[in-house]
Design an enzyme around this catalytic site. Sequence first.
Site, PDB file in Angstrom:
ATOM      1  N   VAL A  65      -8.605  -4.808   9.719  1.00  0.00           N
ATOM      2  CA  VAL A  65      -9.660  -5.299  10.607  1.00  0.00           C
ATOM      3  C   VAL A  65     -10.888  -4.401  10.517  1.00  0.00           C
ATOM      4  O   VAL A  65     -12.026  -4.883  10.424  1.00  0.00           O
ATOM      5  CB  VAL A  65      -9.147  -5.397  12.056  1.00  0.00           C
ATOM      6  CG1 VAL A  65     -10.283  -5.759  13.001  1.00  0.00           C
ATOM      7  CG2 VAL A  65      -8.036  -6.433  12.165  1.00  0.00           C
ATOM      8  N   CYS A  66     -10.670  -3.102  10.522  1.00  0.00           N
ATOM      9  CA  CYS A  66     -11.792  -2.160  10.458  1.00  0.00           C
ATOM     10  C   CYS A  66     -12.547  -2.283   9.138  1.00  0.00           C
ATOM     11  O   CYS A  66     -13.772  -2.117   9.093  1.00  0.00           O
ATOM     12  CB  CYS A  66     -11.299  -0.735  10.663  1.00  0.00           C
ATOM     13  SG  CYS A  66     -10.650  -0.418  12.314  1.00  0.00           S
TER      14      CYS A  66
END
Length: 219
Positions: A44-45
């Site tokens: 996600v990051c």
Amino acid sequence: MSLRINQLAPDFTAETTHGQKNFYDFIGDGWAVLFSHPKNFTPVCTTELGAMAGLEGEFDKRNVKIIGISVDAVEDHHRWKADIEKATGHKVDYPLIADNDLAVAKLYDMLPEDAGDSAAGRTPADNATVRSVYVIGPDKKIKLILTYPMTTGRNFNEILRAIDSIQLTAKHQVATPANWQQGEDVIITAAVSNEDAITRFGAFETILPYLRKTKQPAN
């Protein structure tokens, strides 16, 4: 230390992918967005850092500098940047803080004081609370705090929208309603009398005695 809106953002000096940076010097007389990540090489990051890189020009238009932070070392950050560009098509040119001693995460109340002083051996789940966004003004005060769970990617268009509102309302005695977008009507604050509102904004609409709308003032 618990951080709140309108408090001074804690200052610090840290190693980044652009060398050693003092946070207040980095902000200068403009605005800044500090956004944090629990670990490098997390899915996600990776998408978030790329999305932010793709929007860097929009932040520049608003005199807002971007700086990221992740709980890992500078060398890992540089390796991660290659993955981010491959995955998203955007090259990360803004600095990434190396918080491998957890100092900044603890300074910004994202990790407890007893979290230790090393990122070694810590998993993303251990650092799950290092998922915050801070918008900081030229006065070095915190204007906005958002914290997300690890499984929910952040909406950086919403952060731009919020910055538009914060910058507008810092100049004029107005507020912005729910779901407001740049150019839409705004709310006249209670501190402005009806007579003063006419002088300041011209015509306005009274929806309720405490809810008056007018055209967005020019920046």
